[in-house]
Design a protein around this motif. Sequence first.
Motif, PDB file in Angstrom:
ATOM      1  N   SER A 145       0.844  -1.188   0.000  1.00 30.47           N
ATOM      2  CA  SER A 145       0.000   0.000   0.000  1.00 30.47           C
ATOM      3  C   SER A 145       0.884   1.244   0.000  1.00 30.47           C
ATOM      4  N   ALA A 146       0.485   2.232  -0.784  1.00 23.76           N
ATOM      5  CA  ALA A 146       1.291   3.448  -0.906  1.00 23.76           C
ATOM      6  C   ALA A 146       0.503   4.510  -1.654  1.00 23.76           C
ATOM      7  N   THR A 147       0.945   5.740  -1.494  1.00 27.14           N
ATOM      8  CA  THR A 147       0.380   6.862  -2.238  1.00 27.14           C
ATOM      9  C   THR A 147       1.242   7.096  -3.469  1.00 27.14           C
ATOM     10  N   LEU A 148       0.759   6.644  -4.618  1.00 24.42           N
ATOM     11  CA  LEU A 148       1.477   6.863  -5.871  1.00 24.42           C
ATOM     12  C   LEU A 148       0.743   7.948  -6.651  1.00 24.42           C
ATOM     13  N   TRP A 149       1.344   8.357  -7.749  1.00 21.04           N
ATOM     14  CA  TRP A 149       0.628   9.283  -8.627  1.00 21.04           C
ATOM     15  C   TRP A 149       1.023   9.021 -10.060  1.00 21.04           C
ATOM     16  N   TYR A 150       0.166   9.429 -10.961  1.00 16.69           N
ATOM     17  CA  TYR A 150       0.470   9.248 -12.379  1.00 16.69           C
ATOM     18  C   TYR A 150       0.547  10.621 -13.020  1.00 16.69           C
ATOM     19  N   HIS A 151       1.415  10.721 -14.021  1.00 14.18           N
ATOM     20  CA  HIS A 151       1.588  12.029 -14.669  1.00 14.18           C
ATOM     21  C   HIS A 151       2.238  11.844 -16.031  1.00 14.18           C
ATOM     22  N   ASP A 152       2.231  12.908 -16.791  1.00 12.69           N
ATOM     23  CA  ASP A 152       2.796  12.844 -18.139  1.00 12.69           C
ATOM     24  C   ASP A 152       4.323  12.784 -18.084  1.00 12.69           C
ATOM     25  N   HIS A 153       4.908  12.126 -19.101  1.00  8.87           N
ATOM     26  CA  HIS A 153       6.368  11.934 -19.144  1.00  8.87           C
ATOM     27  C   HIS A 153       6.898  12.077 -20.569  1.00  8.87           C
ATOM     28  N   ARG A 154       6.219  12.891 -21.392  1.00  7.28           N
ATOM     29  CA  ARG A 154       6.641  13.011 -22.795  1.00  7.28           C
ATOM     30  C   ARG A 154       8.022  13.660 -22.898  1.00  7.28           C
ATOM     31  N   MET A 155       8.861  13.089 -23.729  1.00  6.32           N
ATOM     32  CA  MET A 155      10.195  13.632 -24.002  1.00  6.32           C
ATOM     33  C   MET A 155      10.113  15.130 -24.301  1.00  6.32           C
ATOM     34  N   ASP A 156      10.925  15.916 -23.620  1.00  3.52           N
ATOM     35  CA  ASP A 156      11.081  17.362 -23.822  1.00  3.52           C
ATOM     36  C   ASP A 156       9.922  18.213 -23.297  1.00  3.52           C
ATOM     37  N   LEU A 170      -1.830  17.350 -16.422  1.00  9.58           N
ATOM     38  CA  LEU A 170      -1.751  15.892 -16.544  1.00  9.58           C
ATOM     39  C   LEU A 170      -1.098  15.245 -15.314  1.00  9.58           C
ATOM     40  N   ALA A 171      -1.883  15.148 -14.233  1.00  2.76           N
ATOM     41  CA  ALA A 171      -1.402  14.505 -13.006  1.00  2.76           C
ATOM     42  C   ALA A 171      -2.596  14.047 -12.185  1.00  2.76           C
ATOM     43  N   GLY A 172      -2.454  12.889 -11.530  1.00  6.53           N
ATOM     44  CA  GLY A 172      -3.531  12.395 -10.665  1.00  6.53           C
ATOM     45  C   GLY A 172      -2.990  11.414  -9.633  1.00  6.53           C
ATOM     46  N   PHE A 173      -3.822  11.118  -8.648  1.00  6.36           N
ATOM     47  CA  PHE A 173      -3.421  10.176  -7.590  1.00  6.36           C
ATOM     48  C   PHE A 173      -3.707   8.737  -7.989  1.00  6.36           C
ATOM     49  N   PHE A 174      -2.891   7.828  -7.470  1.00  8.31           N
ATOM     50  CA  PHE A 174      -3.057   6.387  -7.659  1.00  8.31           C
ATOM     51  C   PHE A 174      -2.754   5.765  -6.301  1.00  8.31           C
ATOM     52  N   LEU A 175      -3.797   5.355  -5.587  1.00 14.49           N
ATOM     53  CA  LEU A 175      -3.637   4.910  -4.204  1.00 14.49           C
ATOM     54  C   LEU A 175      -3.709   3.393  -4.144  1.00 14.49           C
ATOM     55  N   VAL A 176      -2.681   2.797  -3.568  1.00 12.85           N
ATOM     56  CA  VAL A 176      -2.631   1.344  -3.437  1.00 12.85           C
ATOM     57  C   VAL A 176      -2.933   0.989  -1.984  1.00 12.85           C
ATOM     58  N   SER A 177      -3.828   0.013  -1.796  1.00 17.55           N
ATOM     59  CA  SER A 177      -4.090  -0.453  -0.431  1.00 17.55           C
ATOM     60  C   SER A 177      -3.748  -1.935  -0.342  1.00 17.55           C
ATOM     61  N   ASP A 178      -3.660  -2.429   0.878  1.00 24.56           N
ATOM     62  CA  ASP A 178      -3.465  -3.872   1.087  1.00 24.56           C
ATOM     63  C   ASP A 178      -4.052  -4.255   2.449  1.00 24.56           C
ATOM     64  N   ASP A 179      -4.055  -5.537   2.746  1.00 21.35           N
ATOM     65  CA  ASP A 179      -4.680  -6.016   3.988  1.00 21.35           C
ATOM     66  C   ASP A 179      -4.010  -5.420   5.219  1.00 21.35           C
ATOM     67  N   GLU A 180      -2.684  -5.359   5.178  1.00 17.50           N
ATOM     68  CA  GLU A 180      -1.932  -4.841   6.320  1.00 17.50           C
ATOM     69  C   GLU A 180      -2.393  -3.423   6.666  1.00 17.50           C
ATOM     70  N   GLU A 181      -2.540  -2.604   5.626  1.00 18.67           N
ATOM     71  CA  GLU A 181      -2.955  -1.218   5.854  1.00 18.67           C
ATOM     72  C   GLU A 181      -4.407  -1.156   6.329  1.00 18.67           C
ATOM     73  N   GLU A 182      -5.273  -1.953   5.694  1.00 21.90           N
ATOM     74  CA  GLU A 182      -6.694  -1.859   6.038  1.00 21.90           C
ATOM     75  C   GLU A 182      -6.981  -2.320   7.454  1.00 21.90           C
ATOM     76  N   ALA A 183      -6.123  -3.186   7.981  1.00 23.22           N
ATOM     77  CA  ALA A 183      -6.330  -3.668   9.350  1.00 23.22           C
ATOM     78  C   ALA A 183      -5.933  -2.621  10.391  1.00 23.22           C
ATOM     79  N   LEU A 184      -5.228  -1.572   9.968  1.00 18.89           N
ATOM     80  CA  LEU A 184      -4.790  -0.556  10.935  1.00 18.89           C
ATOM     81  C   LEU A 184      -5.947   0.389  11.267  1.00 18.89           C
ATOM     82  N   PRO A 185      -5.971   0.911  12.502  1.00 15.73           N
ATOM     83  CA  PRO A 185      -7.063   1.814  12.891  1.00 15.73           C
ATOM     84  C   PRO A 185      -6.836   3.273  12.475  1.00 15.73           C
TER      85      PRO A 185
END
Length: 522
Positions: free
Chosen positions: A182-193, A203-218
């Motif tokens: 689980s982590a806070t990632l993001w996506y964005h443009d990467h065109r040469m130059d 051109l940017a946005g969030f991409f949030l990854v979760s997992d069981d370990e994280e979801e079990a935390l309070p």
Amino acid sequence: MTGNPLSRRRFIGAVGGVAGLAMVGFAGFGRMSESAGQTLVSRVRLPEPFTVPLHVPDELRAVPDPGSEDRYELGQRLGDVEIIPGTRTEVWGYDGTFPGPTIRARRDRPVTVTVSNELPTPTSTHLHGGVTPPDSDGYPTDLVLPPGYQHEPTGHSHMVAPEHWLLHRHRKDYVYPMRQQSATLWYHDHRMDFSAPQVWRGLAGFFLVSDDEEEALPLPKGDRDIPLMICDRAFHEDGAFMYPALDPSLQDTPGVEHDYMEGVQGDVTLVNGTPWPSLDVSGARYRFRLLNASNARRYRLALDPPPSGGDSFTQVGSDNGLLRAPVGHAAIPMSPAERFDVVVDFSQYPVGTQVRLVNTLESGRMQNVMQFHVVRRAREDSEVPARLADVPVLDPARAERVRRFDFRNTVGDDGHHWTINGRAFTTSHVEANPALGSIERWRFTSDFHHPVHLHLAHFQVLSRNGRDPLPTDVGWKDTVDVRPYETVDVLARFDGFRGRYMLHCHNLEHEDMAMMANFDVV
Ligand code: C2O
Ligand code: CU
Ligand code: CU
């Protein structure tokens, strides 16, 4: 870089100053300070800080699919949005929005994002922090062309071997296996130059990854778990984004006007695309996923007033996932592309308090980032446990080798470039060949502020100038703030895939001016 002889002469003059006066060298064309760029001045009437409510980006809905993966469609197109109240801004957005929609993913559940391009120029989409196969990594010359677009290699095309242009017509499937925590990632443009102006346009946005370990935390959840994309922009009278591109059509000539080559900064702070917003909060804990999505601007975030009872921020996660244990900070320095996952406890403030999130590197209006208004008491249902996740501590003795990467401005026959080990980027030169599964010690040195980013590999910061890293360097990271004349050692783990990846400076103007290099995982 530009063919402009005047610019070049001025630049070389400034570099001459550096040679003689190492520590104050950049005073020639920008103050030597915490600032990493030149600031544009908006011509539109700007809103008073804290008068616009915070926007939270929508979540992207998966395409119904009975299989064992998540499928998304993301259309890159022009959007017309209200950023500065009473004006319209044309954005280049994922689904026409800025920020783009938030994508939520789960560990070990593969994601395919079909990105289509209806913008006026080619794009390449990179999942920043993603452990992705090379052909889905958003390499700068792996382009999605708009329908009917005739691709003519322009700009720094001398840096691209002809066989290294990979052209996709209209759409491309990006495949993310999501074998990562689980982590806070993001996506964005990467065109040469042209990454810098294309991200600036939206051109940017969030991409949030979760997992069981994280979801079990309070930890705080639901509407008390809020991503905050912080960036700066400037605006013309009519509300259009202002950016000093040499070629505003973004077709041929890359780069920015000479005065902005250190980096482009704006005079408006946006959080999730809203200028200096305000958010009503309950007197309870909130989790904020802080992202510096600015092209060049650095921040040192603090709360004003600070809470009486403890630290302003309790950091629970870094760029690439949860920490082993929470770490308290009074302030958080944040260079472009870094993420800090923090908990703020508003129960430490009386109801009615207006708490500013400030950038202490600035004074005046640009000191403001956003405001939290504590409007009610609330029942607390979250906590920050003393133990968060299993995070191995990499042992420097296990590093198979040491490599050095020097980030610096170099003057060549065709002007100046931001270089790595003295080289401007080319698609054919490979700077390092780490073995799959190995750990290496990479040493970054610099002449200026360079937020150094590795694709694919996550790392742990080992030292700064031979001493302990900063308290905010903790955890798995993919971007580290290398400050002027500093030496930063990291231990990087090359896991996931073989193939060609890159490391680069995440000051996007530096990146577009060739401060990138390839490494090949073998
Ligand atoms: Cu966020 Cu190669 O970049
Ligand atoms: Cu990246
Ligand atoms: Cu840089």
